[in-house]
Design a protein around this motif. Structure first.
Motif, short mmCIF file in Angstrom:
data_model
loop_
_atom_site.label_atom_id
_atom_site.label_comp_id
_atom_site.label_asym_id
_atom_site.label_seq_id
_atom_site.Cartn_x
_atom_site.Cartn_y
_atom_site.Cartn_z
N TYR A 194 0.83 -1.20 0.00
CA TYR A 194 0.00 0.00 0.00
C TYR A 194 0.86 1.25 0.00
O TYR A 194 2.03 1.21 0.37
N GLU A 195 0.25 2.37 -0.37
CA GLU A 195 0.93 3.65 -0.28
C GLU A 195 -0.09 4.68 0.19
O GLU A 195 -1.30 4.49 0.04
N LEU A 196 0.40 5.76 0.75
CA LEU A 196 -0.49 6.81 1.24
C LEU A 196 -1.11 7.57 0.07
O LEU A 196 -0.52 7.69 -0.99
N ALA A 197 -2.30 8.07 0.30
CA ALA A 197 -2.96 8.91 -0.70
C ALA A 197 -2.11 10.17 -0.90
O ALA A 197 -1.54 10.69 0.05
N PRO A 198 -2.01 10.67 -2.13
CA PRO A 198 -1.14 11.82 -2.38
C PRO A 198 -1.61 13.10 -1.69
O PRO A 198 -0.82 13.98 -1.42
N SER A 199 -2.92 13.20 -1.36
CA SER A 199 -3.43 14.39 -0.69
C SER A 199 -4.42 13.98 0.38
O SER A 199 -5.55 13.57 0.08
N PHE A 200 -4.01 14.11 1.62
CA PHE A 200 -4.88 13.74 2.74
C PHE A 200 -6.13 14.62 2.78
O PHE A 200 -7.18 14.19 3.23
N THR A 201 -6.04 15.83 2.30
CA THR A 201 -7.14 16.78 2.40
C THR A 201 -8.39 16.32 1.66
O THR A 201 -9.49 16.76 1.98
N THR A 202 -8.25 15.45 0.67
CA THR A 202 -9.43 15.02 -0.08
C THR A 202 -10.07 13.75 0.48
O THR A 202 -11.11 13.34 -0.02
N LEU A 203 -9.50 13.16 1.51
CA LEU A 203 -10.07 11.93 2.05
C LEU A 203 -11.42 12.17 2.73
O LEU A 203 -12.32 11.35 2.64
#
Length: 180
Positions: free
Chosen positions: A165-174
């Motif tokens: 897995y990898e982190l989402a590129p922008s946490f703000t849109t989660l």
């Protein structure tokens, strides 16, 4: 729901309760039947048991987050056989039930989906919810918080180190309350 302005009269809450207990009951019936199932390989049985436990844990996780302490139906129980089962006596009992499901699911499931079928439960899913359940237990059972934080860290660390897995590129849109 995105801005947390619901009330107890929201029809969606009743629907959520009903659907969650329907799924949990089906998982319990499935797990009871799986114990005596024949003509099925041990590998398939392992995957199916892990998925059923992950799904049951997922639904009780959601019920606990939404309603607090709820009735916990175990393998073989459903609302037809146990319609008056009382809610969990403590938050610790409730979260331990959820945690146990995710712990066992994580040991039974693989990192990759079963037979490459996208959307099935995986070890990563079980570990993610396991870590989250430990965080909720820490919040509701503060005397166990440090132990829970360490266990949550260990679950999340397995995911990070898995390479799957990898982190989402922008946490703000989660969690975008405005649904931009």
């Amino acid at each position: 729901f995105m801005v947390q302005k619901w009330t107890a009269s929201q029809a969606q809450l009743k629907t959520f309760w009903t659907q969650s207990y329907t799924c949990a009951s089906r998982c319990n019936d499935f797990l009871a039947g799986l114990e005596t199932a024949e003509n099925i390989s041990e590998d398939v049985k392992r995957h199916l048991k892990g998925e059923a436990m992950a799904l049951r844990g997922f639904h009780f996780f959601g019920l606990a987050n939404t309603f607090g302490r709820v009735p916990l139906l175990i393998t073989g129980e459903n609302y037809l056989t146990h319609p008056n089962k009382p809610k969990a006596e403590t938050f610790e009992e409730m979260w331990d039930f959820v945690i146990k499901d995710f712990e066992e699911a994580a040991t039974l499931l693989d990192w990759k989906t079963f037979q490459g079928q996208y959307g099935r439960c995986t070890k990563g899913m079980a570990l993610a919810f396991l870590g989250d359940a430990y965080m909720w237990k820490a919040y509701t059972v503060p005397e166990k918080a440090n132990e829970c934080y360490q266990k949550a860290y260990a679950a999340f660390q397995q995911i990070i180190c898995s390479g799957e897995y990898e982190l989402a590129p922008s946490f703000t849109t989660l969690y975008d309350a405005e649904e931009a």
